[in-house]
Design an enzyme around this catalytic site. Structure first.
Site, PDB file in Angstrom:
ATOM      1  CB  SER A  90     -26.951   8.310  15.985  1.00 13.29           C
ATOM      2  OG  SER A  90     -26.206   8.948  14.984  1.00 13.29           O
ATOM      3  CG  HIS A 225     -24.283  12.684  17.835  1.00 11.69           C
ATOM      4  ND1 HIS A 225     -25.505  12.922  17.235  1.00 11.69           N
ATOM      5  CD2 HIS A 225     -23.939  11.414  17.482  1.00 11.69           C
ATOM      6  CE1 HIS A 225     -25.880  11.848  16.548  1.00 11.69           C
ATOM      7  NE2 HIS A 225     -24.949  10.928  16.673  1.00 11.69           N
TER       8      HIS A 225
END
Length: 250
Positions: A90, A225
């Site tokens: 990320s 995610h």
């Protein structure tokens, strides 16, 4: 400088390569500490300790990801020539990419590979401005929905009060970052993505191939995610394969 910036976890044998790992938004260097027993004993794990969190809580926080990447690249370069790779998830993936560019362009040091996880390509559109405009309850709900932080942590008001300003500031870093075109990296890029990751949807991963002249691979894993941690054994096996090291048996 290395001890200031990195927590280095060696294996039991002389290292053939060092893997620098950069944390995701809100996380510290300990996010990857449990990877040590999952890695080859010839792969040294170097966990980046960012200013403004963990045992560097009192250190001045860089104004941007670009400034942070400058500092990390200088810290890595100070170690002299050595075989290394970069990994980030990320925000950490975006930071690792910018670090790699600086190492190549300013220091003449190319990673063996760049591993990016849970992050859309640098040229792909994206904005966190609406998330950053949420009040604390709404922002916390967004963070909880992402699934990257333990519920037991989010259940404690003191922990949340400490944690929220850090992750808000990290989100601001990402939201304000603007990609600057540059020459492709001379190292391969391995991309890891989640099949249901709304932050880095599959169709926005392809652009990573434009950032390297040495080949780009993409592997997808079931999940959102934070697909990374349920599938970390498979991801780390791929990392070690890319680096020419035997994976630790599951």
């Amino acid at each position: 400088m290395s001890q200031h910036w990195f927590s280095v976890l060696p294996g039991s044998r002389a290292p053939l390569c060092r893997l620098y790992c950069l944390p995701y938004a809100g996380a510290g260097h300990t996010a990857y500490r449990h990877w040590r027993p999952l890695l080859s004993d010839q792969l040294e794990l170097a966990l980046a300790k960012l200013p403004g969190r963990g045992d560097r809580y009192k250190d001045p926080r860089p104004a941007s990801i670009a400034e942070l990447a400058d500092q990390i690249a200088d810290a890595i370069a100070s170690q002299g020539p050595h075989r290394f790779a970069l990994f980030g998830h990320s925000m950490g993936a975006l930071t690792a990419f910018e670090v790699a560019r600086r190492l190549v362009q300013r220091h003449g040091l190319a990673p063996e590979a760049l591993f990016v996880s849970g992050r859309r390509a640098p040229t792909a559109p994206g904005s966190l401005s609406k998330v950053l405009q949420l009040d604390d309850d709404g922002f916390l709900a967004h963070v909880r929905a992402m699934g990257g932080f333990p519920d037991e942590l989010l259940a404690h008001e003191e922990a949340v009060a400490f944690f929220l300003p850090i992750i808000r500031a990290d989100f601001f870093w990402v939201d304000q970052h603007r990609h600057q075109p540059g020459p492709p990296l001379p190292c391969p890029i391995a991309v890891f993505g989640g099949t249901n990751d709304g932050s880095a949807p599959v169709e926005l991963l392809a652009g990573w191939s434009q950032e390297t002249s040495a080949g780009c691979s993409t592997e997808l894993y079931e999940g959102g995610h934070f697909f990374l941690f349920p599938h970390q054994q498979a991801v780390l096996a791929r990392v070690q394969q890319q680096l020419g090291l035997a994976a630790v048996p599951a």
